[in-house]
Design a protein around this motif. Sequence first.
Motif, PDB file in Angstrom:
ATOM      1  N   LEU A   1       0.833  -1.211   0.000  1.00  0.00           N
ATOM      2  CA  LEU A   1       0.000   0.000   0.000  1.00  0.00           C
ATOM      3  C   LEU A   1       0.865   1.257   0.000  1.00  0.00           C
ATOM      4  CD1 LEU A   1      -2.981   0.824   0.029  1.00  0.00           C
ATOM      5  CD2 LEU A   1      -2.872   0.891   2.524  1.00  0.00           C
ATOM      6  N   ASP A   2       1.956   1.245   0.751  1.00  0.00           N
ATOM      7  CA  ASP A   2       2.848   2.406   0.776  1.00  0.00           C
ATOM      8  C   ASP A   2       3.426   2.687  -0.603  1.00  0.00           C
ATOM      9  OD1 ASP A   2       2.430   2.921   3.423  1.00  0.00           O
ATOM     10  OD2 ASP A   2       4.213   1.869   4.139  1.00  0.00           O
ATOM     11  N   ILE A   3       3.844   1.622  -1.309  1.00  0.00           N
ATOM     12  CA  ILE A   3       4.386   1.799  -2.658  1.00  0.00           C
ATOM     13  C   ILE A   3       3.303   2.326  -3.589  1.00  0.00           C
ATOM     14  CG2 ILE A   3       5.342   0.590  -4.656  1.00  0.00           C
ATOM     15  CD1 ILE A   3       6.673  -1.341  -2.698  1.00  0.00           C
ATOM     16  N   TYR A   4       2.102   1.786  -3.439  1.00  0.00           N
ATOM     17  CA  TYR A   4       0.983   2.192  -4.295  1.00  0.00           C
ATOM     18  C   TYR A   4       0.633   3.666  -4.094  1.00  0.00           C
ATOM     19  CZ  TYR A   4      -3.463   1.534  -6.792  1.00  0.00           C
ATOM     20  OH  TYR A   4      -4.494   1.593  -7.678  1.00  0.00           O
ATOM     21  N   ILE A   5       0.653   4.102  -2.827  1.00  0.00           N
ATOM     22  CA  ILE A   5       0.350   5.513  -2.539  1.00  0.00           C
ATOM     23  C   ILE A   5       1.440   6.416  -3.080  1.00  0.00           C
ATOM     24  CG2 ILE A   5       0.092   7.197  -0.667  1.00  0.00           C
ATOM     25  CD1 ILE A   5      -1.316   5.000   0.942  1.00  0.00           C
ATOM     26  N   ARG A   6       2.701   6.010  -2.926  1.00  0.00           N
ATOM     27  CA  ARG A   6       3.782   6.809  -3.498  1.00  0.00           C
ATOM     28  C   ARG A   6       3.625   6.916  -5.009  1.00  0.00           C
ATOM     29  NH1 ARG A   6       7.164   3.885   0.067  1.00  0.00           N
ATOM     30  NH2 ARG A   6       8.129   2.752  -1.657  1.00  0.00           N
ATOM     31  N   GLY A   7       3.183   5.828  -5.621  1.00  0.00           N
ATOM     32  CA  GLY A   7       2.930   5.847  -7.057  1.00  0.00           C
ATOM     33  C   GLY A   7       1.811   6.790  -7.422  1.00  0.00           C
ATOM     34  N   SER A   8       0.773   6.853  -6.566  1.00  0.00           N
ATOM     35  CA  SER A   8      -0.351   7.755  -6.823  1.00  0.00           C
ATOM     36  C   SER A   8       0.104   9.200  -6.806  1.00  0.00           C
ATOM     37  CB  SER A   8      -1.450   7.557  -5.773  1.00  0.00           C
ATOM     38  OG  SER A   8      -2.013   6.267  -5.859  1.00  0.00           O
ATOM     39  N   TYR A   9       0.966   9.556  -5.849  1.00  0.00           N
ATOM     40  CA  TYR A   9       1.466  10.927  -5.760  1.00  0.00           C
ATOM     41  C   TYR A   9       2.425  11.240  -6.911  1.00  0.00           C
ATOM     42  CZ  TYR A   9      -0.558  12.038  -1.223  1.00  0.00           C
ATOM     43  OH  TYR A   9      -1.441  12.320  -0.203  1.00  0.00           O
ATOM     44  N   SER A  10       3.082  10.183  -7.450  1.00  0.00           N
ATOM     45  CA  SER A  10       4.030  10.391  -8.551  1.00  0.00           C
ATOM     46  C   SER A  10       3.339  10.381  -9.906  1.00  0.00           C
ATOM     47  CB  SER A  10       5.104   9.294  -8.529  1.00  0.00           C
ATOM     48  OG  SER A  10       5.772   9.285  -7.283  1.00  0.00           O
ATOM     49  N   GLY A  11       2.054   9.957  -9.905  1.00  0.00           N
ATOM     50  CA  GLY A  11       1.307   9.966 -11.155  1.00  0.00           C
ATOM     51  C   GLY A  11       1.252   8.626 -11.857  1.00  0.00           C
TER      52      GLY A  11
ATOM     53  N   PRO B   1     -14.148  15.033  -9.261  1.00  0.00           N
ATOM     54  CA  PRO B   1     -14.568  14.638 -10.607  1.00  0.00           C
ATOM     55  C   PRO B   1     -14.409  13.129 -10.814  1.00  0.00           C
ATOM     56  CG  PRO B   1     -12.424  15.712 -10.681  1.00  0.00           C
ATOM     57  CD  PRO B   1     -12.923  15.862  -9.282  1.00  0.00           C
ATOM     58  N   PRO B   2     -15.481  12.402 -11.123  1.00  0.00           N
ATOM     59  CA  PRO B   2     -15.384  10.941 -11.251  1.00  0.00           C
ATOM     60  C   PRO B   2     -14.518  10.502 -12.423  1.00  0.00           C
ATOM     61  CG  PRO B   2     -17.553  11.733 -11.958  1.00  0.00           C
ATOM     62  CD  PRO B   2     -16.859  12.895 -11.335  1.00  0.00           C
ATOM     63  N   GLU B   3     -14.364  11.364 -13.428  1.00  0.00           N
ATOM     64  CA  GLU B   3     -13.589  10.979 -14.609  1.00  0.00           C
ATOM     65  C   GLU B   3     -12.099  11.214 -14.433  1.00  0.00           C
ATOM     66  OE1 GLU B   3     -14.426  15.326 -14.836  1.00  0.00           O
ATOM     67  OE2 GLU B   3     -15.590  13.529 -14.340  1.00  0.00           O
ATOM     68  N   ALA B   4     -11.676  11.762 -13.293  1.00  0.00           N
ATOM     69  CA  ALA B   4     -10.261  12.090 -13.073  1.00  0.00           C
ATOM     70  C   ALA B   4      -9.397  10.840 -13.100  1.00  0.00           C
ATOM     71  CB  ALA B   4     -10.096  12.816 -11.743  1.00  0.00           C
ATOM     72  N   ASN B   5      -8.213  10.971 -13.683  1.00  0.00           N
ATOM     73  CA  ASN B   5      -7.271   9.867 -13.772  1.00  0.00           C
ATOM     74  C   ASN B   5      -6.090  10.142 -12.839  1.00  0.00           C
ATOM     75  OD1 ASN B   5      -5.858   7.607 -14.529  1.00  0.00           O
ATOM     76  ND2 ASN B   5      -5.067   8.507 -16.425  1.00  0.00           N
ATOM     77  N   GLY B   6      -6.166   9.601 -11.633  1.00  0.00           N
ATOM     78  CA  GLY B   6      -5.074   9.781 -10.682  1.00  0.00           C
ATOM     79  C   GLY B   6      -5.363  10.858  -9.649  1.00  0.00           C
ATOM     80  N   LEU B   7      -4.569  10.814  -8.579  1.00  0.00           N
ATOM     81  CA  LEU B   7      -4.782  11.703  -7.434  1.00  0.00           C
ATOM     82  C   LEU B   7      -4.629  13.177  -7.804  1.00  0.00           C
ATOM     83  CD1 LEU B   7      -5.162  12.239  -4.391  1.00  0.00           C
ATOM     84  CD2 LEU B   7      -2.707  11.861  -4.118  1.00  0.00           C
ATOM     85  N   SER B   8      -3.589  13.523  -8.512  1.00  0.00           N
ATOM     86  CA  SER B   8      -3.327  14.936  -8.818  1.00  0.00           C
ATOM     87  C   SER B   8      -4.457  15.547  -9.633  1.00  0.00           C
ATOM     88  CB  SER B   8      -2.004  15.079  -9.574  1.00  0.00           C
ATOM     89  OG  SER B   8      -0.929  14.638  -8.771  1.00  0.00           O
ATOM     90  N   GLN B   9      -4.917  14.816 -10.659  1.00  0.00           N
ATOM     91  CA  GLN B   9      -5.995  15.316 -11.502  1.00  0.00           C
ATOM     92  C   GLN B   9      -7.299  15.413 -10.711  1.00  0.00           C
ATOM     93  OE1 GLN B   9      -8.225  13.385 -15.188  1.00  0.00           O
ATOM     94  NE2 GLN B   9      -6.115  13.920 -15.748  1.00  0.00           N
ATOM     95  N   TRP B  10      -7.533  14.398  -9.857  1.00  0.00           N
ATOM     96  CA  TRP B  10      -8.753  14.396  -9.050  1.00  0.00           C
ATOM     97  C   TRP B  10      -8.758  15.578  -8.083  1.00  0.00           C
ATOM     98  CZ3 TRP B  10      -9.262  13.897  -3.692  1.00  0.00           C
ATOM     99  CH2 TRP B  10     -10.556  13.715  -3.228  1.00  0.00           C
ATOM    100  N   LYS B  11      -7.625  15.828  -7.406  1.00  0.00           N
ATOM    101  CA  LYS B  11      -7.550  16.912  -6.432  1.00  0.00           C
ATOM    102  C   LYS B  11      -7.699  18.267  -7.111  1.00  0.00           C
ATOM    103  CE  LYS B  11      -4.748  18.629  -2.593  1.00  0.00           C
ATOM    104  NZ  LYS B  11      -3.517  18.435  -1.783  1.00  0.00           N
ATOM    105  N   ALA B  12      -7.080  18.427  -8.283  1.00  0.00           N
ATOM    106  CA  ALA B  12      -7.197  19.691  -9.014  1.00  0.00           C
ATOM    107  C   ALA B  12      -8.647  19.951  -9.407  1.00  0.00           C
ATOM    108  CB  ALA B  12      -6.305  19.660 -10.254  1.00  0.00           C
ATOM    109  N   GLY B  13      -9.341  18.902  -9.851  1.00  0.00           N
ATOM    110  CA  GLY B  13     -10.749  19.050 -10.222  1.00  0.00           C
ATOM    111  C   GLY B  13     -11.630  19.352  -9.028  1.00  0.00           C
ATOM    112  N   LEU B  14     -11.297  18.744  -7.884  1.00  0.00           N
ATOM    113  CA  LEU B  14     -12.056  18.978  -6.659  1.00  0.00           C
ATOM    114  C   LEU B  14     -11.949  20.436  -6.223  1.00  0.00           C
ATOM    115  CD1 LEU B  14     -13.564  17.546  -4.174  1.00  0.00           C
ATOM    116  CD2 LEU B  14     -11.310  17.557  -3.093  1.00  0.00           C
TER     117      LEU B  14
END
Length: 352
Positions: free
Chosen positions: A164-174, A216-229
């Motif tokens: 999970l830690d690796i997966y979260i780091r990946g989410s922040y890295s895109g 935004p449900p269509e967001a791809n990844g954390l960064s895009q989702w947070k920006a849309g929010l």
Amino acid sequence: METKEFTSSQKESMFIQAVEKLGFSVTASAKGGGWGFSLEAAMNQSKHSESKETQQSHSKHSYFCSTKFSYIPLASCHFPTDQLQLSKAALQELKCIEDLSGQPEDPDKLPLLRRRTEAFFHRFGSHANQGPLHLGGIYWWKAISEGFQSEQLAEVKQQAAEALDIYIRGSYSGFGVNVAAGVDVSDSHSKTASQRTTFQNLQTKVQLSVAQTGGPPEANGLSQWKAGLVANNQTWCVIDRGIQLVPVWDIILTSHRSDFKDPHQVANCLKDSYTALTGLTAQIQEGEELLSVEKEARLFLEDVKSWEVSDPEEQLKKLINFMQRLSEKIKSYNTWTNICLTDRGLNPKNCP
């Protein structure tokens, strides 16, 4: 960022539903403080199925989930007591309860009233939330493992946590990361060969996934989702509801006296049924008295904001005296706790 672990999919599902419907603050306080009947009822309803599930999996743990979720609050609000009102459907049901309570004495009357009020609590809840309500979104990461023996639980937890830690780091890295048993999930972290061998012998996959509440449900990844929010408040959800709860019987006496023939009788009926059904002590707060005390508290807080720290001991005495005076008027510390202690004026920068 919060972390939760579950050893059954039912408990995981219940927690997520409770957070989305009631907010994390109420959910975290529910078992200890009994905040509202609806959540407790939902937990009680699941006891039978949980017991059955526990018996079936006595010899092995077949499920483990580790989930982390990030709250992103962007706005908040608070509802004064006199702004809380019941819905038309709730009022209609309460009028039926009032008609039933006003009928001539009958041996079956009390059990029938208990069932009717219990149904009301299940449908509408026993308390309304004043807030503070927080609006924004929640981003969830999950790591799930299934089909392992009970003695392997500690290793499964460690494996899931690392994945999970690796997966979260990946989410922040895109980018995302797929992890399965037998793969060295430690990335650049040094692990002993024996630990890696243990993980390989588990023969279980770690399933990784993300979920979103709001945004935004269509967001791809954390960064895009947070920006849309952040960019679109139409995508916000209520992500936390605080623990300032007002019982429905107090709302009746504050905002709906004219809707009933005898509002005190209805309020007492609900209060007594709540106590009988939950075992929790309940009190009735007169509507006008409660509003008067809340107004007095807010006026006092405005005065506190103008204080300068000239005589800390004397100012502290004023705070204590005011707290005691409030509690004596309404026979509880609710106003002091819910209004005064949550006000930004009462912090170390503004008062001793």
